[in-house]
Design a protein around this motif. Structure first.
Motif, PDB file in Angstrom:
ATOM      1  N   SER A 103      -6.682   4.299   6.633  1.00  0.00           N
ATOM      2  CA  SER A 103      -7.146   3.185   5.756  1.00  0.00           C
ATOM      3  C   SER A 103      -8.429   3.310   5.523  1.00  0.00           C
ATOM      4  CB  SER A 103      -6.632   1.833   6.147  1.00  0.00           C
ATOM      5  OG  SER A 103      -7.086   0.678   5.417  1.00  0.00           O
ATOM      6  N   GLU A 112      -8.236   2.541  -2.202  1.00  0.00           N
ATOM      7  CA  GLU A 112      -8.729   1.371  -2.595  1.00  0.00           C
ATOM      8  C   GLU A 112      -7.623   0.415  -3.089  1.00  0.00           C
ATOM      9  OE1 GLU A 112     -11.286  -0.740  -6.536  1.00  0.00           O
ATOM     10  OE2 GLU A 112     -11.473   1.403  -6.096  1.00  0.00           O
ATOM     11  N   SER A 159       2.555  -3.984   2.491  1.00  0.00           N
ATOM     12  CA  SER A 159       2.642  -3.091   3.310  1.00  0.00           C
ATOM     13  C   SER A 159       3.856  -2.466   3.792  1.00  0.00           C
ATOM     14  CB  SER A 159       1.628  -3.560   4.437  1.00  0.00           C
ATOM     15  OG  SER A 159       2.047  -4.192   5.335  1.00  0.00           O
ATOM     16  N   ASP A 213      -2.918  -4.187   1.163  1.00  0.00           N
ATOM     17  CA  ASP A 213      -2.907  -4.968   2.568  1.00  0.00           C
ATOM     18  C   ASP A 213      -3.365  -6.203   2.303  1.00  0.00           C
ATOM     19  OD1 ASP A 213      -1.867  -2.624   3.898  1.00  0.00           O
ATOM     20  OD2 ASP A 213      -3.772  -1.840   4.438  1.00  0.00           O
ATOM     21  N   GLN A 214      -4.559  -6.311   1.585  1.00  0.00           N
ATOM     22  CA  GLN A 214      -5.198  -7.883   1.776  1.00  0.00           C
ATOM     23  C   GLN A 214      -4.094  -8.921   1.136  1.00  0.00           C
ATOM     24  OE1 GLN A 214      -8.630  -7.334  -0.878  1.00  0.00           O
ATOM     25  NE2 GLN A 214      -9.618  -5.864   0.807  1.00  0.00           N
ATOM     26  N   ARG A 215      -3.339  -8.544   0.406  1.00  0.00           N
ATOM     27  CA  ARG A 215      -2.241  -9.307  -0.071  1.00  0.00           C
ATOM     28  C   ARG A 215      -1.044  -9.396   0.566  1.00  0.00           C
ATOM     29  NH1 ARG A 215      -5.832  -7.726  -3.530  1.00  0.00           N
ATOM     30  NH2 ARG A 215      -6.536  -9.021  -5.339  1.00  0.00           N
ATOM     31  N   ASN A 216      -0.985  -8.724   1.758  1.00  0.00           N
ATOM     32  CA  ASN A 216       0.223  -8.702   2.746  1.00  0.00           C
ATOM     33  C   ASN A 216       1.205  -7.897   2.075  1.00  0.00           C
ATOM     34  OD1 ASN A 216       1.173  -9.026   5.365  1.00  0.00           O
ATOM     35  ND2 ASN A 216       2.255 -11.132   4.880  1.00  0.00           N
ATOM     36  N   TRP A 247       2.908   1.351   9.248  1.00  0.00           N
ATOM     37  CA  TRP A 247       1.924   0.502   9.216  1.00  0.00           C
ATOM     38  C   TRP A 247       0.788   0.900  10.075  1.00  0.00           C
ATOM     39  CZ3 TRP A 247      -0.393  -3.783  11.631  1.00  0.00           C
ATOM     40  CH2 TRP A 247      -1.439  -4.421  11.064  1.00  0.00           C
ATOM     41  N   TYR A 289      -2.865   2.169   9.680  1.00  0.00           N
ATOM     42  CA  TYR A 289      -3.929   1.422   9.915  1.00  0.00           C
ATOM     43  C   TYR A 289      -4.989   1.884  10.911  1.00  0.00           C
ATOM     44  CZ  TYR A 289      -6.172  -2.960   9.499  1.00  0.00           C
ATOM     45  OH  TYR A 289      -7.134  -4.359   9.415  1.00  0.00           O
ATOM     46  N   ARG A 309      -4.759   0.730  -1.719  1.00  0.00           N
ATOM     47  CA  ARG A 309      -3.742   0.503  -0.647  1.00  0.00           C
ATOM     48  C   ARG A 309      -4.470  -0.550   0.061  1.00  0.00           C
ATOM     49  NH1 ARG A 309      -0.069   4.578   1.666  1.00  0.00           N
ATOM     50  NH2 ARG A 309       0.519   2.816   3.110  1.00  0.00           N
ATOM     51  N   ASP A 310      -5.782  -0.880   0.277  1.00  0.00           N
ATOM     52  CA  ASP A 310      -6.651  -1.866   1.012  1.00  0.00           C
ATOM     53  C   ASP A 310      -6.529  -3.067   0.250  1.00  0.00           C
ATOM     54  OD1 ASP A 310      -7.463  -0.199   2.796  1.00  0.00           O
ATOM     55  OD2 ASP A 310      -9.413   0.049   1.756  1.00  0.00           O
ATOM     56  N   LYS A 311      -6.229  -3.124  -1.340  1.00  0.00           N
ATOM     57  CA  LYS A 311      -6.158  -4.319  -1.895  1.00  0.00           C
ATOM     58  C   LYS A 311      -4.496  -4.820  -1.581  1.00  0.00           C
ATOM     59  CE  LYS A 311      -9.713  -3.606  -5.236  1.00  0.00           C
ATOM     60  NZ  LYS A 311     -10.035  -3.623  -6.338  1.00  0.00           N
TER      61      LYS A 311
END
Length: 150
Positions: free
Chosen positions: A137, A98, A109, A104-107, A123, A127, A100-102
């Motif tokens: 992911s 969770e 990574s 990733d959403q904020r760029n 990455w 991914y 890691r996903d957040k």
């Protein structure tokens, strides 16, 4: 900062800063031997400073470097003397993906923190692993092979 030698602490207060920079350190020490000598005169200390942005990794990671006043000083042992200086954060295993996903959403990574082919490869590997894989992911985007043009 309170563990710094008085001369360096005075300079930090004069500069009105909470983080040291290479420029501030150059005003105090022209070489590492002088830093080492300051440690012998005082007690062992660690200097945390903002490094110059020499390459993309340093710039993107926005981190600080540390230098011990004594080359035999282990930073782990030094930190134990100053428990108010640091805090350990343990992220529960079940929240790893969770978070890691957040990120990733904020760029934030591997491809940003470690610019170049290695960061991009790490990455992509994470991914595009199949869902359910230990390193995949939580919400992977399937890799769609390009159509062949005849």
């Amino acid at each position: 900062m309170k563990s710094l030698p008085p001369a360096l602490l005075g300079h930090v207060k004069q500069e009105n800063t909470w983080i040291l920079t290479v420029d501030i350190l150059e005003k105090m020490f022209t070489n590492l031997d002088q830093l080492d000598n300051a440690g012998h005169k005082f007690s062992d200390f660690v200097v945390f400073f903002e490094p110059p942005a020499l390459d993309e990794r340093i710039y993107n990671q926005f981190a600080y470097f540390s230098v011990c006043s004594n080359p035999t000083l282990l930073i782990d042992q030094w930190l134990l003397k100053y428990p108010d200086f640091w805090q350990k954060v343990i992220i529960p295993k079940k929240l790893k993906w969770e978070i890691r996903d957040k990120l990733d959403q904020r760029n934030i990574s591997e491809r940003i923190l470690f610019p170049g082919m290695a960061g991009l490869a790490d990455w992509l590997k994470r991914y595009y692993l199949p869902t359910g894989s230990a390193k995949s992911s939580r919400f992977p985007v399937p890799l769609i092979p390009p159509k062949r043009v005849k």
